[in-house]
Design a protein around this motif. Structure first.
Motif, PDB file in Angstrom:
ATOM      1  N   ALA A 120      86.437 -97.291  54.754  1.00  0.00           N
ATOM      2  CA  ALA A 120      86.900 -98.679  54.685  1.00  0.00           C
ATOM      3  C   ALA A 120      88.420 -98.624  54.721  1.00  0.00           C
ATOM      4  CB  ALA A 120      86.423 -99.337  53.393  1.00  0.00           C
ATOM      5  N   GLN A 121      89.007 -99.493  55.540  1.00  0.00           N
ATOM      6  CA  GLN A 121      90.463 -99.485  55.682  1.00  0.00           C
ATOM      7  C   GLN A 121      91.029-100.790  55.128  1.00  0.00           C
ATOM      8  OE1 GLN A 121      92.107 -99.131  59.746  1.00  0.00           O
ATOM      9  NE2 GLN A 121      93.064 -97.260  58.981  1.00  0.00           N
ATOM     10  N   ARG A 122      92.047-100.672  54.277  1.00  0.00           N
ATOM     11  CA  ARG A 122      92.711-101.853  53.739  1.00  0.00           C
ATOM     12  C   ARG A 122      94.184-101.552  53.544  1.00  0.00           C
ATOM     13  NH1 ARG A 122      90.366-105.467  48.836  1.00  0.00           N
ATOM     14  NH2 ARG A 122      90.463-103.474  47.755  1.00  0.00           N
ATOM     15  N   ASN A 123      95.016-102.416  54.063  1.00  0.00           N
ATOM     16  CA  ASN A 123      96.473-102.237  53.980  1.00  0.00           C
ATOM     17  C   ASN A 123      96.883-100.848  54.473  1.00  0.00           C
ATOM     18  OD1 ASN A 123      96.387-104.750  52.720  1.00  0.00           O
ATOM     19  ND2 ASN A 123      96.316-103.832  50.673  1.00  0.00           N
ATOM     20  N   GLY A 124      96.255-100.408  55.546  1.00  0.00           N
ATOM     21  CA  GLY A 124      96.631 -99.139  56.147  1.00  0.00           C
ATOM     22  C   GLY A 124      96.089 -97.902  55.450  1.00  0.00           C
ATOM     23  N   GLU A 125      95.406 -98.108  54.337  1.00  0.00           N
ATOM     24  CA  GLU A 125      94.844 -96.964  53.619  1.00  0.00           C
ATOM     25  C   GLU A 125      93.354 -96.829  53.884  1.00  0.00           C
ATOM     26  OE1 GLU A 125      95.599 -95.979  49.388  1.00  0.00           O
ATOM     27  OE2 GLU A 125      97.317 -97.309  49.668  1.00  0.00           O
ATOM     28  N   GLU A 126      92.904 -95.582  54.056  1.00  0.00           N
ATOM     29  CA  GLU A 126      91.489 -95.333  54.299  1.00  0.00           C
ATOM     30  C   GLU A 126      90.807 -94.855  53.029  1.00  0.00           C
ATOM     31  OE1 GLU A 126      90.944 -92.430  57.335  1.00  0.00           O
ATOM     32  OE2 GLU A 126      91.860 -93.661  58.883  1.00  0.00           O
ATOM     33  N   LYS A 127      89.606 -95.359  52.802  1.00  0.00           N
ATOM     34  CA  LYS A 127      88.814 -94.869  51.668  1.00  0.00           C
ATOM     35  C   LYS A 127      87.440 -94.445  52.176  1.00  0.00           C
ATOM     36  CE  LYS A 127      87.473 -95.611  46.980  1.00  0.00           C
ATOM     37  NZ  LYS A 127      87.413 -96.471  45.809  1.00  0.00           N
ATOM     38  N   LEU A 128      87.070 -93.199  51.884  1.00  0.00           N
ATOM     39  CA  LEU A 128      85.774 -92.676  52.305  1.00  0.00           C
ATOM     40  C   LEU A 128      84.659 -93.428  51.591  1.00  0.00           C
ATOM     41  CD1 LEU A 128      84.259 -90.420  53.892  1.00  0.00           C
ATOM     42  CD2 LEU A 128      84.476 -88.986  51.864  1.00  0.00           C
ATOM     43  N   MET A 129      83.775 -94.103  52.339  1.00  0.00           N
ATOM     44  CA  MET A 129      82.711 -94.844  51.652  1.00  0.00           C
ATOM     45  C   MET A 129      81.335 -94.199  51.786  1.00  0.00           C
ATOM     46  SD  MET A 129      82.583 -98.383  53.914  1.00  0.00           S
ATOM     47  CE  MET A 129      82.035 -98.406  55.624  1.00  0.00           C
ATOM     48  N   ALA A 130      81.138 -93.348  52.784  1.00  0.00           N
ATOM     49  CA  ALA A 130      79.823 -92.700  52.939  1.00  0.00           C
ATOM     50  C   ALA A 130      79.933 -91.545  53.919  1.00  0.00           C
ATOM     51  CB  ALA A 130      78.792 -93.705  53.440  1.00  0.00           C
ATOM     52  N   THR A 131      78.979 -90.615  53.831  1.00  0.00           N
ATOM     53  CA  THR A 131      78.962 -89.480  54.753  1.00  0.00           C
ATOM     54  C   THR A 131      77.526 -89.206  55.190  1.00  0.00           C
ATOM     55  OG1 THR A 131      79.787 -87.216  55.064  1.00  0.00           O
ATOM     56  CG2 THR A 131      78.785 -87.687  52.946  1.00  0.00           C
ATOM     57  N   MET A 132      77.367 -88.749  56.436  1.00  0.00           N
ATOM     58  CA  MET A 132      76.038 -88.519  57.024  1.00  0.00           C
ATOM     59  C   MET A 132      75.958 -87.126  57.642  1.00  0.00           C
ATOM     60  SD  MET A 132      74.158 -90.564  60.226  1.00  0.00           S
ATOM     61  CE  MET A 132      73.411 -91.925  59.312  1.00  0.00           C
ATOM     62  N   LEU A 133      74.787 -86.510  57.525  1.00  0.00           N
ATOM     63  CA  LEU A 133      74.455 -85.294  58.267  1.00  0.00           C
ATOM     64  C   LEU A 133      73.160 -85.618  59.018  1.00  0.00           C
ATOM     65  CD1 LEU A 133      74.994 -82.299  58.924  1.00  0.00           C
ATOM     66  CD2 LEU A 133      73.869 -81.694  56.788  1.00  0.00           C
ATOM     67  N   ALA A 134      73.191 -85.530  60.350  1.00  0.00           N
ATOM     68  CA  ALA A 134      72.086 -86.061  61.157  1.00  0.00           C
ATOM     69  C   ALA A 134      71.587 -85.071  62.196  1.00  0.00           C
ATOM     70  CB  ALA A 134      72.529 -87.339  61.857  1.00  0.00           C
ATOM     71  N   THR A 135      70.288 -85.169  62.502  1.00  0.00           N
ATOM     72  CA  THR A 135      69.665 -84.389  63.575  1.00  0.00           C
ATOM     73  C   THR A 135      69.259 -85.343  64.689  1.00  0.00           C
ATOM     74  OG1 THR A 135      68.740 -82.933  61.877  1.00  0.00           O
ATOM     75  CG2 THR A 135      67.873 -82.699  64.107  1.00  0.00           C
ATOM     76  N   ILE A 136      69.717 -85.051  65.892  1.00  0.00           N
ATOM     77  CA  ILE A 136      69.536 -85.957  67.027  1.00  0.00           C
ATOM     78  C   ILE A 136      68.855 -85.208  68.156  1.00  0.00           C
ATOM     79  CG2 ILE A 136      70.858 -87.217  68.790  1.00  0.00           C
ATOM     80  CD1 ILE A 136      72.872 -87.785  66.410  1.00  0.00           C
ATOM     81  N   MET A 137      67.910 -85.882  68.813  1.00  0.00           N
ATOM     82  CA  MET A 137      67.163 -85.231  69.882  1.00  0.00           C
ATOM     83  C   MET A 137      67.691 -85.677  71.254  1.00  0.00           C
ATOM     84  SD  MET A 137      63.078 -85.267  70.374  1.00  0.00           S
ATOM     85  CE  MET A 137      62.352 -83.671  70.052  1.00  0.00           C
ATOM     86  N   VAL A 138      67.748 -84.710  72.159  1.00  0.00           N
ATOM     87  CA  VAL A 138      68.154 -84.997  73.536  1.00  0.00           C
ATOM     88  C   VAL A 138      66.888 -85.313  74.334  1.00  0.00           C
ATOM     89  CG1 VAL A 138      69.282 -84.019  75.576  1.00  0.00           C
ATOM     90  CG2 VAL A 138      70.061 -83.359  73.290  1.00  0.00           C
ATOM     91  N   VAL A 139      66.861 -86.485  74.951  1.00  0.00           N
ATOM     92  CA  VAL A 139      65.674 -86.858  75.736  1.00  0.00           C
ATOM     93  C   VAL A 139      66.071 -87.215  77.165  1.00  0.00           C
ATOM     94  CG1 VAL A 139      64.167 -87.595  73.858  1.00  0.00           C
ATOM     95  CG2 VAL A 139      65.846 -89.184  74.764  1.00  0.00           C
ATOM     96  N   LYS A 140      65.268 -86.752  78.112  1.00  0.00           N
ATOM     97  CA  LYS A 140      65.556 -86.998  79.530  1.00  0.00           C
ATOM     98  C   LYS A 140      65.297 -88.467  79.849  1.00  0.00           C
ATOM     99  CE  LYS A 140      64.895 -84.636  83.952  1.00  0.00           C
ATOM    100  NZ  LYS A 140      66.238 -85.070  84.328  1.00  0.00           N
ATOM    101  N   LEU A 141      66.244 -89.111  80.506  1.00  0.00           N
ATOM    102  CA  LEU A 141      66.070 -90.516  80.898  1.00  0.00           C
ATOM    103  C   LEU A 141      64.965 -90.622  81.943  1.00  0.00           C
ATOM    104  CD1 LEU A 141      69.727 -91.828  81.219  1.00  0.00           C
ATOM    105  CD2 LEU A 141      67.994 -92.556  79.578  1.00  0.00           C
ATOM    106  N   LYS A 142      64.119 -91.640  81.764  1.00  0.00           N
ATOM    107  CA  LYS A 142      63.078 -91.899  82.771  1.00  0.00           C
ATOM    108  C   LYS A 142      63.730 -92.544  83.984  1.00  0.00           C
ATOM    109  CE  LYS A 142      59.737 -92.454  79.177  1.00  0.00           C
ATOM    110  NZ  LYS A 142      59.492 -93.434  78.115  1.00  0.00           N
ATOM    111  N   GLU A 143      63.281 -92.145  85.153  1.00  0.00           N
ATOM    112  CA  GLU A 143      63.863 -92.711  86.384  1.00  0.00           C
ATOM    113  C   GLU A 143      63.229 -94.064  86.697  1.00  0.00           C
ATOM    114  OE1 GLU A 143      63.885 -89.774  89.562  1.00  0.00           O
ATOM    115  OE2 GLU A 143      64.021 -88.214  88.052  1.00  0.00           O
TER     116      GLU A 143
END
Lengths: 123, 123, 123, 123
Positions: free
Chosen positions: D100-123
């Motif tokens: 979150a940014q306020r008056n030019g200062e950043e404050k860490l509000m949350a963090t994520m660790l994620a697993t994402i799958m690569v999928v072939k686009l259908k034509e």
């Protein structure tokens, strides 16, 4: 399984129960050791549950897991029960609970939610 | 730390690096063993990072963690680097990476995001 | 709850079921929106389950959660069932499943494992 | 992205930064809403980071994530930074922080660790 001296005591498609005899490394007061040992137990159970629904010529590989440590590991025997939440073609999601057993009573010591990948065995 | 033969090689408030000599249990092909050993390494690093920002008369206790296994543990030495993402009064959130080192090159083998509780030491 | 138009349909100490009418934001093809909406549903259910076992003058605050997205959110109605895995004095661990319901059939679309903190209400 | 009014402000292979204008749904006191909105932001950033390293004719799909909520979302603007921890052929692991940014200062509000799958686009 050999390292931990585990024994599979029941299994059906998608669900397994594994028992482990008392092992000192599980019960050290040091929480850091505890985390690894409990993770091994839960990961074994999830792996076998996933394997029970994977195609015959495939192996399983743990992608990631979350573990909540809920109580110290104190007991004569430890057991883990895992079941498949969803079996896809590439990924299998499993949940498992680990229990410490003492005088016939079970106490939940940790729980896991894991993502496991199905990989074709090399010939 | 004793069990794993680890050595802390650098530490500052909120960040630590821990080195572990090669240990056969880390490199077994069996993924189930791998998960527990890598978790121990990452959990140790997170625990020490948390401890470095906790009040003096307090200990830390792992509440939960998520681990992504990214590559097999193959190397002469293993190391983990952890840092504190947020230090609250009751809970400390840490992130850690575990690396396998071979011939001077590091390879990321796993990563953890953990929640750690601050507990007052009993007198 | 208001935002999502949810209704609690059953509750007991440690377990709740919440129903949500169809809402377009849940069913967008864009996976990014899906993740947030499904998380809201699961987090609501976990929050109410935790609240059902917390002391009367306390509120609950989500510390962290893991979500596995298992299937697209397609249905006339959505529901989430949560239960408490362990209720400690400071932390409550909950598990929840979210389902899409269509023509009377339920399909599991996501699952959560969450850590929730008990906080004393300010007077 | 449209729903949240987001704008990508910087991107390189494996890393992205996304900015979101203030939106009331992010700042509600109700923690349940907060969890979903913050998850959307973090999941968007992880998705775009993964997309930046995926093959051209492929899309990405979130498999699972863990989120730690670290501070309330209070600010004029929100931003998320994500980077790829490991890009495999099938799965991409990403970490992201939301501020979150306020008056030019950043404050860490949350963090994520994620697993994402690569999928072939259908034509």
């Amino acid at each position: 399984m050999r390292t931990l001296g585990a024994e599979m005591t029941s299994a059906s498609a998608g669900g397994v129960e594994i028992r482990f005899p008392f092992h000192s490394s599980l019960t050290q007061q040091n929480n850091f050791v505890h985390a690894g040992a409990v993770t091994s137990i839960l990961d074994s159970a999830c792996g076998y549950a996933a394997l029970s629904v994977a195609p015959e010529d495939h192996d399983v590989l743990t992608v990631e897991f979350k573990v909540n440590l809920l109580a110290p590991a104190v007991g004569d025997e430890f057991l883990a029960r895992a079941h498949v939440k969803r079996a896809g073609k590439t990924l299998i999601v499993c949940a498992a609970d680990a229990f410490a057993q003492r005088n016939g009573e079970e106490k939940l010591m940790a729980t896991m939610l894991a993502t496991i990948m199905v990989v074709k065995l090399k010939e």
